[in-house]
Write a protein that holds these residues in place. Sequence first.
Motif, mmCIF file in Angstrom:
data_model
loop_
_atom_site.group_PDB
_atom_site.id
_atom_site.type_symbol
_atom_site.label_atom_id
_atom_site.label_comp_id
_atom_site.label_asym_id
_atom_site.label_seq_id
_atom_site.Cartn_x
_atom_site.Cartn_y
_atom_site.Cartn_z
ATOM 1 N N LEU A 169 37.932 26.813 50.646
ATOM 2 C CA LEU A 169 38.250 27.372 49.398
ATOM 3 C C LEU A 169 37.186 28.338 48.965
ATOM 4 N N TYR A 170 35.779 28.309 49.586
ATOM 5 C CA TYR A 170 34.709 29.003 49.074
ATOM 6 C C TYR A 170 35.075 30.482 49.131
ATOM 7 N N PHE A 171 35.638 31.076 50.264
ATOM 8 C CA PHE A 171 35.714 32.497 50.381
ATOM 9 C C PHE A 171 36.925 33.098 49.560
ATOM 10 N N VAL A 172 37.827 32.232 49.379
ATOM 11 C CA VAL A 172 39.124 32.596 48.437
ATOM 12 C C VAL A 172 38.453 32.721 46.987
ATOM 13 N N ILE A 173 37.518 31.865 46.372
ATOM 14 C CA ILE A 173 37.053 31.909 45.216
ATOM 15 C C ILE A 173 36.190 32.998 45.174
ATOM 16 N N LEU A 174 35.367 33.349 46.181
ATOM 17 C CA LEU A 174 34.399 34.354 46.148
ATOM 18 C C LEU A 174 35.263 35.590 46.024
ATOM 19 N N VAL A 175 35.955 35.928 46.628
ATOM 20 C CA VAL A 175 36.931 37.246 46.823
ATOM 21 C C VAL A 175 37.676 37.273 45.516
ATOM 22 N N LEU A 176 38.423 36.345 45.072
ATOM 23 C CA LEU A 176 39.197 36.422 43.821
ATOM 24 C C LEU A 176 38.316 36.491 42.507
ATOM 25 N N GLY A 177 37.203 36.061 42.502
ATOM 26 C CA GLY A 177 36.248 35.975 41.297
ATOM 27 C C GLY A 177 35.611 37.058 41.182
ATOM 28 N N LEU A 178 35.368 37.962 42.386
ATOM 29 C CA LEU A 178 34.920 39.320 41.896
ATOM 30 C C LEU A 178 35.351 40.200 40.774
ATOM 31 N N GLY A 179 36.832 39.576 40.511
ATOM 32 C CA GLY A 179 37.454 40.168 39.378
ATOM 33 C C GLY A 179 36.606 40.230 38.085
ATOM 34 N N ILE A 180 35.944 39.141 37.955
ATOM 35 C CA ILE A 180 35.206 39.215 36.767
ATOM 36 C C ILE A 180 34.353 40.077 36.399
#
Length: 86
Positions: A72-83
């Motif tokens: 899940l690290y890479f999923v969170i990494l990519v989606l979280g860049l929307g911050i």
Amino acid sequence: MIIKIILLLALLRVLAITEKPILCAGIYSSVVLVFGWMSGASFSYVLVGTLISFGLSFLYFWLLNRFNHGPLYFVILVLGLGIGLV
């Protein structure tokens, strides 16, 4: 806006070294606060935006720290860049 995304990527390295999500969120929200003041927006608008940015970035860095060695690290990494868009 692109500066915030670059900052998030740099703070990922800080998170990997320190493993302190609150430190990374504090640095990120401080930069948001400075950018808000430089834009000439009202104090209440800048304060609310900074608090929202702190909350979202803390959640982002905490999740990255929590799922450091998982798929899940890479999923969170990519989606979280929307911050960086907030």
